[in-house]
Design an enzyme around this catalytic site. Structure first.
Site, PDB file in Angstrom:
ATOM      1  N   ASP A 142       0.848  -1.216   0.000  1.00 56.00           N
ATOM      2  CA  ASP A 142       0.000   0.000   0.000  1.00 56.00           C
ATOM      3  C   ASP A 142       0.871   1.249   0.000  1.00 56.00           C
ATOM      4  O   ASP A 142       0.916   1.950   1.005  1.00 56.00           O
ATOM      5  CB  ASP A 142      -0.892  -0.078   1.251  1.00 56.00           C
ATOM      6  CG  ASP A 142      -1.952   0.999   1.303  1.00 56.00           C
ATOM      7  OD1 ASP A 142      -2.142   1.673   0.297  1.00 56.00           O
ATOM      8  OD2 ASP A 142      -2.568   1.180   2.366  1.00 56.00           O
ATOM      9  N   GLU A 191      -2.427   9.947  -1.050  1.00 56.54           N
ATOM     10  CA  GLU A 191      -3.651   9.149  -1.246  1.00 56.54           C
ATOM     11  C   GLU A 191      -4.349   8.873   0.081  1.00 56.54           C
ATOM     12  O   GLU A 191      -5.570   8.888   0.192  1.00 56.54           O
ATOM     13  CB  GLU A 191      -3.297   7.821  -1.944  1.00 56.54           C
ATOM     14  CG  GLU A 191      -4.507   6.989  -2.363  1.00 56.54           C
ATOM     15  CD  GLU A 191      -4.906   5.921  -1.352  1.00 56.54           C
ATOM     16  OE1 GLU A 191      -5.932   5.267  -1.560  1.00 56.54           O
ATOM     17  OE2 GLU A 191      -4.220   5.756  -0.317  1.00 56.54           O
ATOM     18  N   GLU A 192      -3.556   8.586   1.099  1.00 60.46           N
ATOM     19  CA  GLU A 192      -4.121   8.161   2.389  1.00 60.46           C
ATOM     20  C   GLU A 192      -4.797   9.320   3.132  1.00 60.46           C
ATOM     21  O   GLU A 192      -4.352  10.463   3.053  1.00 60.46           O
ATOM     22  CB  GLU A 192      -3.005   7.603   3.288  1.00 60.46           C
ATOM     23  CG  GLU A 192      -2.252   6.426   2.702  1.00 60.46           C
ATOM     24  CD  GLU A 192      -3.046   5.123   2.773  1.00 60.46           C
ATOM     25  OE1 GLU A 192      -4.246   5.156   3.144  1.00 60.46           O
ATOM     26  OE2 GLU A 192      -2.447   4.081   2.460  1.00 60.46           O
ATOM     27  N   ASP A 238      -2.918  -1.059  -6.946  1.00 66.77           N
ATOM     28  CA  ASP A 238      -2.964  -0.753  -5.509  1.00 66.77           C
ATOM     29  C   ASP A 238      -3.144  -2.044  -4.710  1.00 66.77           C
ATOM     30  O   ASP A 238      -3.795  -2.983  -5.175  1.00 66.77           O
ATOM     31  CB  ASP A 238      -4.123   0.220  -5.230  1.00 66.77           C
ATOM     32  CG  ASP A 238      -3.924   0.988  -3.923  1.00 66.77           C
ATOM     33  OD1 ASP A 238      -2.933   0.733  -3.205  1.00 66.77           O
ATOM     34  OD2 ASP A 238      -4.778   1.842  -3.611  1.00 66.77           O
ATOM     35  N   HIS A 327      -3.593  -1.887   6.125  1.00 64.42           N
ATOM     36  CA  HIS A 327      -3.535  -0.853   7.171  1.00 64.42           C
ATOM     37  C   HIS A 327      -3.116  -1.394   8.533  1.00 64.42           C
ATOM     38  O   HIS A 327      -3.425  -0.802   9.574  1.00 64.42           O
ATOM     39  CB  HIS A 327      -4.867  -0.086   7.265  1.00 64.42           C
ATOM     40  CG  HIS A 327      -5.037   0.879   6.117  1.00 64.42           C
ATOM     41  ND1 HIS A 327      -6.080   1.780   6.016  1.00 64.42           N
ATOM     42  CD2 HIS A 327      -4.268   1.083   5.018  1.00 64.42           C
ATOM     43  CE1 HIS A 327      -5.954   2.486   4.900  1.00 64.42           C
ATOM     44  NE2 HIS A 327      -4.855   2.079   4.281  1.00 64.42           N
TER      45      HIS A 327
HETATM   46 ZN   LIG Z   1      -3.907   2.590   2.369  1.00 60.26          ZN
END
Ligand SMILES: [Zn+2]
Length: 378
Positions: A142, A191-192, A238, A327
């Site tokens: 990620d 992105e996060e 992704d 995550h």
């Molecule tokens: Zn992520």
């Protein structure tokens, strides 16, 4: 990314399914694709992957280091690509009013004869930022591994692209030259979410870039109106790098591209060119026969959203369900399945060979490992 409604399905009428431009490479061509080497993909010392496996929260020294790694890679290995960055800054819910810088990395290789307003491109996309929490989070799937896979793919097709364009120019077929596509590598920042996923706390880099390119106009009479219109296909990788991913086909209009991946995957497995096959023989691209009915497109929030909202065609390569490590602190180098990571690089390279017509421009098979001059390029 975020998938609030992963289980929900959405029905879209197949009113207009785009026609693709993919021509499957032969088995001979697939055999010419070299696998990534450990010297590039070892998680501790690999020249491409290891430098990305650090915390890289936007605006921190780690982020800058990874950005420099991309710049060095193109500067040293692919010097004729045009490299630039696109910068913006935003406050976040946790930045206490301070603006955080977001830097998107953009590398492009276009046919040498083409005007900027006339070229269409295949764009390989991943995000390079890592999540702020938990502290020390690496984000190997990620999206450190997808970034390294994209670098490997770019280098693997580079020489063949150069050879193809040289030949086209020599032949002087103007119609063929006019239709020729370029390639872009787009490594996005921010992105996060910093706190929790909302429309404004996520996709910082992608939102700014899509808006920026939409307002950048080409010269009058260009075939493409804006910089955004140069994108023929936005291929977003992704959450890749765990074993046995299951990739849905999200969009009817790019199902042709999905089908290309699915067929190549089966071909590579059949030819013994998929190292992860023995441990996990099930298909990654398992929705190849889907031709109508239920599509998930738009349900998984990711960097494609601001581009998709502006009419860009998207191929979203993201597993559903997400990897088990998603995550969590264990999304690190040691939890990557390296056979799978390398298979992704081979498969994506094979797809680009098919989409860009590179089959006749590949080099002969690389020498056997251990011999001098072993190459990772095609
Ligand atoms: Zn992520």
């Amino acid at each position: 990314m975020w998938a609030p409604l992963q289980c929900l399905q959405m029905t879209i009428l197949l009113s207009s399914v785009a026609r693709g431009f993919f021509v499957a490479p032969s088995t001979t061509a697939l055999r010419r694709l070299s696998r990534p080497s450990d010297s590039d993909f070892d998680v501790h010392s690999g020249a491409l992957l290891a430098p990305i496996l650090i915390p890289r929260v936007p605006g921190t020294p780690g982020s800058l280091k990874v950005l420099r790694h991309f710049q060095d890679f193109f500067g040293n290995s692919l010097p004729d690509w045009s490299v630039t960055t696109q910068n913006s800054s935003y406050t976040t819910p946790l930045s206490k009013g301070k603006k955080i810088p977001f830097v998107n990395f953009v590398a492009t290789k276009d046919p040498p004869w083409v005007a900027p307003g006339d070229v269409g491109r295949l764009v390989l996309v991943a995000h390079y930022d890592s999540k702020l929490t938990p502290e020390g989070f690496i984000g190997a799937t990620d999206s450190a591994a997808p970034c390294a896979i994209i670098l490997q793919v770019a280098r693997s097709i580079d020489a063949a692209l150069t050879r193809r364009w040289k030949k086209l120019k020599e032949e002087g077929d103007e119609m063929a030259m006019e239709e020729e596509r370029g390639v872009m590598v787009l490594l996005l920042d921010g992105e996060e979410a910093w706190q929790s996923w909302t429309d404004t706390d996520s996709l910082y880099g992608a939102r700014d870039l899509a808006q920026h390119w939409e307002s950048q106009y080409h010269a009058p009479l260009s075939a493409r109106k804006t910089h955004l219109a140069n994108i023929d296909l936005f291929i977003l990788l992704d959450l890749l790098g765990s074993a046995a991913p299951k990739i849905p086909s999200y969009f009817p209009t790019t199902h042709w591209a999905y089908t290309g991946f699915a067929h190549l995957e089966q071909q590579l497995r059949a030819e013994g060119l998929f190292a992860s096959h023995k441990a996990n023989p099930g298909s990654w691209f398992h929705e190849v026969d889907k031709d109508k009915g239920q599509w998930y497109g738009g349900m998984v929030q990711d960097d494609h959203v601001p581009f998709m909202q502006r009419g860009v065609e998207v191929l979203h390569i993201i597993p559903s369900p997400f990897p088990r490590v998603w995550h969590e602190m264990i999304d690190d180098g040691d939890h990557l399945d390296m056979d799978t990571v390398k298979d992704w690089a081979v498969l994506t390279t094979a797809w680009m060979v098919g989409a860009l017509g590179l089959e006749d421009y590949l080099e002969s098979p690389a020498p056997a490992p251990g011999r001098r001059g072993t190459k990772t390029e095609l």
